[in-house]
Write an enzyme that holds these catalytic residues in place. Structure first.
Site, PDB file in Angstrom:
ATOM      1  N   ASP A 102       0.818  -1.106   0.125  1.00 19.74           N
ATOM      2  CA  ASP A 102       0.143   0.206  -0.156  1.00 19.74           C
ATOM      3  C   ASP A 102       0.537   0.957  -0.148  1.00 19.74           C
ATOM      4  O   ASP A 102       0.696   2.183  -0.218  1.00 19.74           O
ATOM      5  CB  ASP A 102      -1.305  -0.171   1.513  1.00 19.74           C
ATOM      6  CG  ASP A 102      -2.248  -0.716   1.606  1.00 19.74           C
ATOM      7  OD1 ASP A 102      -2.368  -1.333   0.328  1.00 19.74           O
ATOM      8  OD2 ASP A 102      -1.941  -1.339   2.187  1.00 19.74           O
ATOM      9  N   GLU A 103       1.507   1.718   0.667  1.00 18.74           N
ATOM     10  CA  GLU A 103       2.604   2.610   0.496  1.00 18.74           C
ATOM     11  C   GLU A 103       3.421   2.892  -0.745  1.00 18.74           C
ATOM     12  O   GLU A 103       3.006   3.868  -0.565  1.00 18.74           O
ATOM     13  CB  GLU A 103       4.388   2.258   1.861  1.00 18.74           C
ATOM     14  CG  GLU A 103       5.051   2.932   2.022  1.00 18.74           C
ATOM     15  CD  GLU A 103       5.593   2.813   3.041  1.00 18.74           C
ATOM     16  OE1 GLU A 103       7.054   3.816   3.110  1.00 18.74           O
ATOM     17  OE2 GLU A 103       5.798   1.851   3.954  1.00 18.74           O
ATOM     18  N   GLY A 104       3.775   1.494  -1.443  1.00 21.76           N
ATOM     19  CA  GLY A 104       4.258   2.206  -2.732  1.00 21.76           C
ATOM     20  C   GLY A 104       3.348   2.333  -3.723  1.00 21.76           C
ATOM     21  O   GLY A 104       3.408   3.463  -4.513  1.00 21.76           O
TER      22      GLY A 104
END
Length: 560
Positions: free
Chosen positions: A253-255
């Site tokens: 999700d961060e990417g």
């Protein structure tokens, strides 16, 4: 507009094999070590035998050079500038606010309850102004981003943010969940100051924890998250999303959220983006890991006409469009991890050449082709499979060079690792061919890519420079690795940069690794144009804005 993932959750963030790249399954560990050992032995003469034109190099931080100049065409300006996407949302072009009147903070905002871009929202069901809160609960501290949006167009448009941070992070409160929750009060009180009272009950707030809380363990982290959630509901009036309002964020999700942030600010994925606009591929290079996220396009006439199922697949609905993204985070291939891997390989090979037992102490300097010629640095080498470290003096002498360093990186990149799901990029990781599925899309390089390359680019006060290509990165690496004579020829007029190059011998390694990652790893062509980015219109590139935009665009419920 909610990002949704239908793939299994990734364990890549928990897998690191002694800094040499993502861990393989235990059944593969023995043969990989054996294979690497054999390759190293075979390549011994090749690497360190006499060669014409071989050289060596070191490490350096980013000089304090700001983008107060007209940047190369391959670089996103980091200074604030008028937003064309906001202009598109203004009711009447003739009433477009000048850049001097655009609010950039609550102090310059004439009315926090309104917007200067329009008098009524695009949709009657949407509020004219929307605030949203995102708390980044990191390992070293917690940070709040208070965002203001307006709904003059078909999708929310970001206006400005207020940022505040506190230390330590939530993970420092192990066994004290109530104290952890209360540590966020200084951040939430700032939100109370910024968000108008009448809008607070409809202002969503989310707390996304990252690596620090992950490492506490399931029970301890769950207690802290539950305490934070309870504290938010009891003490503050903001609206907490029903799902994932307070949670540990999945690495993928961060990417993807960083991809949303960049492409949103670059106006490629908004509902009102020009037809036919293609999104940027976002490549982020951190210290311990590197990420790639892009939107592949497949030719239906070929056998591999769709993205294969797996944890790399990310289904995203954004701006009224359903997208399928490829994403992967390579743990162990961040810049600092790559340095450790290279130094370990060089030290091991030196031990073979001198009949020194690997791990035994030695005061003799070790020639390192990834350190600039004429420089030296004492490195801390971790023994394979242990936490034991020893100091090794590594020198560039006359062996440091881009080509010689690149040969070492060919080992570190594990390009020939077993590929179970084809095609693979490197280290046996599935990735659709960028040449076939992303042949001409734009590429945005973030974080250490920017920090290492940007200071070396020419400062033009009058006209833009030619587009930045991957070849330009190898050209920079070549000169950095050759040492002071080459530095004087290219950057002699910049004393600050010269001092930085002298003090950071591994800058040669850094640039060579970046080139290897792009060309050897991802298989981009050397002529491919790339764009460097750190911030856009004064907003830092990262995951927080992307996660907030997704939250604002979802079906949110106001507090009763």
């Amino acid at each position: 507009m909610f990002p949704t993932s239908t793939s299994p959750s990734s364990n890549n963030y928990e897998r690191l094999e002694n800094g040499m790249g993502p861990g393989r399954a235990s059944r593969k560990l023995a043969w990989r070590k054996l294979a690497i050992g054999v390759v190293v032995l075979i390549g011994l003469v090749w690497f360190f035998g006499p060669r014409e034109g071989t050289d060596f190099i070191p490490d350096l931080p980013t000089p304090g050079l700001e983008d107060t100049y007209i940047p190369p065409q391959g670089m996103i300006p980091t200074t604030s500038k008028p937003s064309s996407s906001q202009n598109d949302s203004i009711d009447s072009p003739s009433k477009e606010p000048s850049s001097s009147t655009r609010p950039t903070s609550p102090e310059t905002d004439p009315d926090p309850l309104k917007t200067i871009y329009c008098a009524t929202p695009h949709k009657s069901s949407s509020p004219l102004v929307q605030y949203a809160l995102m708390i980044d609960a990191g390992s070293t501290g917690s940070r709040i981003h208070v965002y203001k949006f307006h709904n003059c167009g078909p999708s929310p448009v970001y206006e400005y943010e207020v940022f505040k941070m506190t230390q330590p992070g939530l993970s420092a409160y192990k066994g004290r969940p109530a104290d952890a929750a209360e540590s966020l009060d200084v951040l939430l009180d700032e939100a109370m100051r910024v968000v108008p009272a009448s809008l607070r009950s409809c202002t969503p707030v989310a707390v996304k924890a990252t690596a620090g809380l992950r490492l506490l363990g399931t029970d301890e982290s769950a207690e802290i998250l539950e305490a934070v959630k309870r504290h938010l509901v009891v003490k503050y009036p903001f609206a907490l999303p029903e799902t994932d309002g307070v949670a540990i964020m999945d690495g993928k999700d961060e990417g993807v959220y960083a991809w949303i942030t960049a492409n949103y600010l670059l106006d490629t994925i908004r509902a009102d983006s020009p037809a036919g606009t293609t999104s940027y591929a976002v490549l982020d290079l951190g210290g311990g890991s590197t990420q790639i996220v892009f939107e592949p396009v497949f030719d239906e006439g070929k056998p591999d006409s769709a993205l294969k199922e797996g944890e790399h697949k990310y289904d995203l609905e954004f701006g009224g469009v359903k997208r399928v993204l490829y994403q992967h985070s390579y743990l162990g291939y961040g810049l600092k991890s790559a340095r450790e891997s290279v130094h370990r390989v060089v030290d091991f090979m030196a031990s073979l050449r001198t009949s020194r037992t690997a791990g035994a102490s030695s005061t003799a300097p070790v020639p390192n082709p990834c350190i600039a010629q004429g420089t030296e640095k004492v490195m801390e080498i971790s023994e394979l499979g242990t936490d034991v470290k020893r100091s090794v003096k590594m020198v560039g002498e006359d062996v440091g060079s881009f080509d010689a360093c690149n040969r070492v990186l060919e080992l570190v990149m594990a390009k020939d690792a077993l590929c179970e799901l084809k095609p693979c990029s490197f280290d046996g990781v599935y990735q659709p061919s960028l040449m076939e599925t992303f042949p001409s899309g734009k590429i945005l390089l973030l974080s250490y890519f920017y920090d290492r390359v940007n200071p070396l680019l020419p400062l033009s006060l009058s006209s833009p420079q030619p587009p930045l290509t991957i070849t330009a990165i190898s050209d920079l690496a070549t000169d950095v690795c050759l040492g002071r004579t080459a530095w004087e020829r290219r950057w002699g007029g910049n004393k600050e940069l010269m001092d930085e190059l002298e003090g950071r011998p591994e800058w040669c390694l850094d640039l060579t690794f970046m080139h290897a990652l792009l060309v050897l790893g991802y298989e981009f062509g050397d002529a491919r144009e790339v764009t460097l980015g750190k911030s856009i219109e004064g907003t830092e590139l990262g995951w927080c804005l992307g996660a907030t935009i997704a939250m604002v665009g979802a079906e949110l419920k106001c507090r009763a």
